[in-house]
Design a protein around this motif. Structure first.
Motif, PDB file in Angstrom:
ATOM      1  N   VAL A 653       0.852  -1.186   0.000  1.00 44.45           N
ATOM      2  CA  VAL A 653       0.000   0.000   0.000  1.00 44.45           C
ATOM      3  C   VAL A 653       0.887   1.235   0.000  1.00 44.45           C
ATOM      4  O   VAL A 653       1.680   1.456   0.929  1.00 44.45           O
ATOM      5  N   LEU A 654       0.793   2.049  -1.047  1.00 45.22           N
ATOM      6  CA  LEU A 654       1.616   3.260  -1.165  1.00 45.22           C
ATOM      7  C   LEU A 654       1.116   4.333  -0.208  1.00 45.22           C
ATOM      8  O   LEU A 654      -0.038   4.282   0.263  1.00 45.22           O
ATOM      9  N   PRO A 655       1.965   5.361   0.078  1.00 45.72           N
ATOM     10  CA  PRO A 655       1.503   6.473   0.929  1.00 45.72           C
ATOM     11  C   PRO A 655       0.244   7.103   0.350  1.00 45.72           C
ATOM     12  O   PRO A 655       0.084   7.236  -0.865  1.00 45.72           O
ATOM     13  N   GLU A 656      -0.667   7.471   1.210  1.00 47.53           N
ATOM     14  CA  GLU A 656      -1.934   8.031   0.769  1.00 47.53           C
ATOM     15  C   GLU A 656      -1.737   9.448   0.238  1.00 47.53           C
ATOM     16  O   GLU A 656      -1.004  10.261   0.811  1.00 47.53           O
ATOM     17  N   SER A 657      -2.384   9.704  -0.885  1.00 51.08           N
ATOM     18  CA  SER A 657      -2.277  11.038  -1.473  1.00 51.08           C
ATOM     19  C   SER A 657      -3.016  12.062  -0.602  1.00 51.08           C
ATOM     20  O   SER A 657      -4.126  11.803  -0.134  1.00 51.08           O
ATOM     21  N   LYS A 658      -2.373  13.219  -0.408  1.00 46.09           N
ATOM     22  CA  LYS A 658      -2.992  14.321   0.329  1.00 46.09           C
ATOM     23  C   LYS A 658      -3.254  15.518  -0.583  1.00 46.09           C
ATOM     24  O   LYS A 658      -3.404  16.643  -0.134  1.00 46.09           O
ATOM     25  N   LEU A 659      -3.306  15.232  -1.870  1.00 43.58           N
ATOM     26  CA  LEU A 659      -3.439  16.300  -2.853  1.00 43.58           C
ATOM     27  C   LEU A 659      -4.846  16.916  -2.812  1.00 43.58           C
ATOM     28  O   LEU A 659      -5.847  16.197  -2.849  1.00 43.58           O
ATOM     29  N   HIS A 660      -4.887  18.238  -2.767  1.00 40.18           N
ATOM     30  CA  HIS A 660      -6.119  19.005  -2.917  1.00 40.18           C
ATOM     31  C   HIS A 660      -5.818  20.192  -3.817  1.00 40.18           C
ATOM     32  O   HIS A 660      -4.824  20.897  -3.619  1.00 40.18           O
ATOM     33  N   VAL A 661      -6.662  20.400  -4.807  1.00 40.00           N
ATOM     34  CA  VAL A 661      -6.506  21.493  -5.762  1.00 40.00           C
ATOM     35  C   VAL A 661      -7.678  22.444  -5.596  1.00 40.00           C
ATOM     36  O   VAL A 661      -8.832  21.994  -5.389  1.00 40.00           O
TER      37      VAL A 661
END
Length: 959
Positions: A653-661
């Motif tokens: 399981v890869l690190p969870e994305s915290k991306l918000h645009v």
């Protein structure tokens, strides 16, 4: 531990079987959780409906079969045999044509979660049974010693490649179900006799010849009484399955031939018996020769006593005794006596036997027609070995083993105890392998002086180790074979002891049996497990390969290969590393990143692969392959047994994305010719992330598909979309990274074609040790870009038109500017088909073709400054559509403001229809210029003719 992924395996296809035969299909499951006894369900996909599942039989649900199979399942015409808890056989007792299709074996889930395969398929084809075997039934009467010849016709016409085997069988008396094999020609073209006919086959008295393509002949020379009975021929057809095993798919048996063997008057039998055959000096030896025959009292026999094949004495039919010369003296002294007790019993007595009386005794009986006549038949008895030992001789021998059953590689320990001897003894050990008729093989020998010698087969210490033959203090001779090879070391072992007394040797023998089992046949298994199947990035995980067998694995050399299949469906396995029995490890180059962070460990019966700092490249399927060698041997060459474990899937399981645009919608109104920037803002993301930004335009109307403007990846490499890849567009649309979280799209010299909704799509990328990985993506809100409407409006012709053009012709679409324009201004024009721009005339006079494929066929003639008519040459069918033009007026105010849009206008729409060149004959005629002119003037001609007719009528009436 939790088990690895479930794997269902079914017999490999395609399989070919004949109609009417009894067939089986195997299916097994591994890597499952839950009870040891798994359930199985069989279905078929028929060729007539390959997508439709038809249920056949289940081990758990009696209502599982569809109606067409219910009766056959109830009557056990179709049934499932459980071989073990996780393996079954599907039986079809009488194969039918409708049984052809794709069979599926399914195992209902008993696992905590779905992981692996739960079914497997194989194809079965049904063929006609074309095998035939025939022999003319007959009754043969033969006399002992005659020849018997039988002929069997065997043929087949199967389309598949098959082999035949043909055999002859013998039935004796009432033993209907105990047929005895005479001679068989196997599918591999090898002749194999039955046990009772082996010696006669080796002597050439039993033969099988193939004559032509279909004829097989059996010859029995010197027929015997035991051959009487019934003989028949049986043929079998064999096919090689995809797993490279041969399967007999059809059997045919011929009618029977009855064989009657007549005796040639040879009913004479001779037996010799002794009261005691092991004697000491001075004992009495008595031998009886018994003659067996019918009506013996009226027949005439002559008997000869033999020692080691040499005559001692003769008794004629009248009972007269005669000794050979060297025995006459002893007979006179009363030491020898021979007489005829009756017509069927003859006696030989030797009083006070000596060492010279050792040997093989036999009696030979000849039948005479009349006393003194010639012999009509002679029979020789079997032999009796008489051993005379010196007085006081008490040698006794016993043979035993402490290892009656061993596994290949284990030591074999044999003991030969010799007691009651007074002189030095020599010992020999011999071996007779199982099911191998022939002479015994010398293993080892020890002479009286202790000299040791080995048989030729046992001299190489690299195969069985260094053999030891030792003499104990109590007269016990022990033979140790350190490393048994295989099943060939099974069988009988003889100990032969020899003592020499006064120049005479005396021998005793004994035997014992041992069984050696191959390691390959003792259930070597490897089971791979992992505590967890889903690993968080950066954590460690461990795989355990547990080895088991039906024998002790202590001190058994073992090696392990760790194999890895990247991703869910990445093809074949790559070998990661191999651990050898001596503890060394060899890493392979296919997956180099494992060596730096993986650790291999071994216990007595298990291997462990520990992987630190899990990364995305570690995700995939693992398995282990184990090789074992014979115990106490150097692990060289081919292993004694190998096994492959189940597969275990590991997900990282890869690190969870915290991306918000930022998704806020916005709009802007820009004057034509001005520059503007559209913002894309990232509000949150992982630390150390990099971003790829792709800009899109949604042109009007609202349902248009988005157009990719450009993409800047995490390395800032730019890639323009197809509609923006021209040099002019690349110079106007630019990407700028303002900060680590803010990106701008610059649009220079905005024109009306740039109107629409703009947005960005951001991808979050992170370097994870061995490469860049995409964690997630997000889209921004839309920014609506509109142009300020100029105060002035240009005047264009706005009427709509519809024109048609033949394929291959040229057509001109008009765009005419009407009225005056401002001084010191420049005009630009754009032609559209629908919403797609086809040609752009810039205000500096340059022409751009967004559709390169049309560049050679689009022209702006411009006979006047305000004429922007478009000529489309060589019209094609795909050119049909709705066209319009847009004209813009631009003025260069100053260096600071640059070019500014002063006015614009849209033309009316022109519908272009293309006409195919393949016209009908009528259309060609009607379209010709002379006929077209005639049709145009036809109404006028008709009016003139009508007027003339009226005038002539009035003129005549007035007269």
């Amino acid at each position: 531990f939790s088990t690895g992924q479930r794997v269902v395996t079914v017999q490999k296809g395609p399989l070919y079987r004949v109609r009417g035969s009894h067939i089986t299909l195997w299916c097994k499951v591994s890597g499952y959780q839950g009870p040891a006894e798994q359930n199985f369900q069989w279905s078929i996909y028929l060729p007539s409906a390959p997508e439709r599942e038809v249920q056949i039989v289940s081990t758990v649900d009696p209502s599982f079969p569809y109606a067409i199979y219910t009766q056959r399942v109830r009557s056990r015409g179709i049934y499932v045999e459980r071989v073990q808890g996780d393996a079954v056989l599907l039986h079809i007792t009488e194969l039918q044509d409708r049984d052809a299709g794709e069979y599926e074996c399914h195992t209902p889930n008993t696992d905590e979660r779905y992981f692996g395969s739960y079914s497997a398929k194989t194809n079965l084809s049904v063929m006609a049974d074309t095998l035939s075997a025939s022999m003319v039934p007959q009754v043969l009467t033969r006399t002992e010693g005659d020849m018997v010849e039988l002929t069997c016709e065997v043929s087949k016409s199967t389309a598949q490649h098959t082999h035949l085997s043909v055999g002859w069988y013998h039935l004796q008396g009432t033993r209907e179900h105990q047929a005895e094999e005479v001679l068989t020609l196997s599918k591999d073209f090898v002749l194999s006799p039955g046990p009772s006919y082996l010696q006669r086959f080796l002597a050439g008295d039993v033969r099988l010849n193939k004559v032509g393509n279909t004829t097989y002949k059996l010859f029995i020379s010197g027929v015997q009484l035991l051959d009487q009975g019934q003989l028949y021929c049986e043929a079998a057809e064999w096919i090689e399955d995809p797993d490279e095993t041969w399967k007999d798919i059809s059997h045919k048996q011929t009618g029977r031939t009855s064989l009657v063997v007549m005796s040639w008057g040879r009913d004479l039998s001779v037996d010799i018996v002794a009261a005691e055959s092991s004697l000491s000096e001075g004992d009495t030896l008595q031998l009886n020769c018994v003659v067996g025959s019918q009506k013996s009292s009226s027949r005439h026999f002559q008997l000869v006593w033999l020692l080691d094949g040499v005559e001692l004495a003769k008794v004629d039919p009248k009972g007269v005794l005669s000794w050979v010369e060297e025995y006459e003296e002893r007979a006179k002294l009363g030491q020898l006596r021979a007489f005829k007790q009756s017509n069927v019993i003859y006696v030989l007595t030797i009083y006070e036997v000596g060492l010279k009386d050792n040997g093989m005794y036999q009696c030979s009986v000849s039948e005479m027609r009349t006393p003194g006549d010639f012999s009509i038949q002679t029979n020789l008895s079997s032999g009796i070995q008489v051993d005379v030992k010196p007085k006081g001789y008490r040698m006794r021998l016993s043979v035993s083993t402490s290892t009656p059953q061993v596994v290949a590689g284990d030591a074999l320990i044999l003991l030969c105890e010799v007691r009651g001897v007074t002189s030095p003894v020599s010992v020999q050990w011999w071996h007779l392998p199982p099911e191998h008729p022939g002479p015994r093989v010398l293993v080892a020998a020890m002479e009286q002086d202790g000299t040791l010698s080995l048989g030729s087969t046992y001299r190489d210490s690299r195969s069985r180790g260094r053999l030891r033959l030792e003499k104990g203090s109590s007269g016990a001779f022990s033979l140790v074979i350190p490393n048994t090879l295989d099943e060939g070391d099974s069988g009988h072992y003889w100990c032969k002891a020899m003592e020499w007394v006064r120049g005479q040797s005396w021998t005793q023998e004994g035997e014992t049996a041992v069984k050696v089992t191959s390691m390959a046949g003792l259930g070597l298994q490897a089971t791979l497990r992992s505590r967890i199947a889903t690993i968080t990035y950066g954590k460690s995980f461990e795989l355990v390969c547990q080895v088991s067998a039906n024998y002790s694995l202590e001190e058994v050399p073992m090696s392990v290969k760790w194999c890895f299949q990247p991703g869910p469906l990445a093809g074949h396995y790559h070998e990661l590393a191999q651990g050898f029995p001596n503890g060394t490890v060899a890493w392979q180059a296919a997956q180099p990143h494992f060596q730096a962070k993986a650790q291999l460990m071994k216990t007595a019966t298990s291997f462990r692969l520990h992987i630190h700092n899990a990364m995305a490249a570690d995700e995939g399927t693992y398995r282990c392959e184990v090789e074992v060698w014979r115990r106490n041997t150097v692990p060289l060459g081919q292993p004694a047994a190998t096994t492959r474990s189940n597969a275990v899937g590991i997900k990282v399981v890869l690190p969870e994305s915290k991306l918000h645009v930022a998704t806020k919608e916005s709009s802007m109104e820009i004057a034509g010719g001005a520059d503007t920037a559209i913002e894309c803002r990232i509000t949150s993301a992982q630390n150390h992330s990099q971003f790829a930004v792709t800009w899109y335009l949604l042109p009007p109307p609202g349902d248009a598909a988005p157009l990719q403007i450009l993409r800047a990846d995490y390395s800032t490499i730019l890639e323009y979309g197809a509609e923006f890849s021209s040099p002019a567009q690349k110079s106007r649309f630019l990407s700028q990274r303002v900060s680590s979280t803010v990106f701008w799209l610059w649009i220079l010299s905005v024109n009306p074609r740039d109107q629409g909704r703009y947005y960005c799509v951001v991808e979050e990328w992170l370097w994870l040790g061995n490469g860049w990985y995409k964690l997630g993506e997000g889209a921004s809100g839309r920014t609506v870009l509109e142009l300020k409407r100029p105060e002035r409006q240009l005047q264009l012709e706005t009427a709509n038109h519809s024109i048609s053009a033949r394929e291959g012709e040229d057509v001109t679409l008009h765009c005419l500017l009407q009225g005056a324009r401002l001084p010191a201004t420049h005009l630009s024009a754009t032609w559209f088909r629908g919403n797609e721009s086809l040609l752009i005339l810039h205000c500096d006079g340059t022409i751009e073709h967004p559709r390169e494929s049309l560049a050679e066929r689009l022209y702006l003639r411009r006979p006047a400054a305000g004429d922007f008519s478009l000529t489309l040459s060589r019209v094609e069918e795909s050119d049909a559509g709705v066209y319009h033009c847009q004209v813009e007026e631009w003025q260069h105010l100053n260096e600071e403001k640059g070019w500014v849009l002063q006015a614009l206008a849209h033309s009316g729409y022109t519908q272009l229809t293309t006409v195919p060149t393949e016209l009908t004959g009528l259309s060609r005629i009607c379209s010709s210029p002379p006929l077209l002119n005639f049709i145009l003037y036809l109404p006028l001609v008709l009016i003139l003719l009508l007027a003339l007719a009226v005038f002539l009528w009035h003129f005549k009436f007035r007269k």
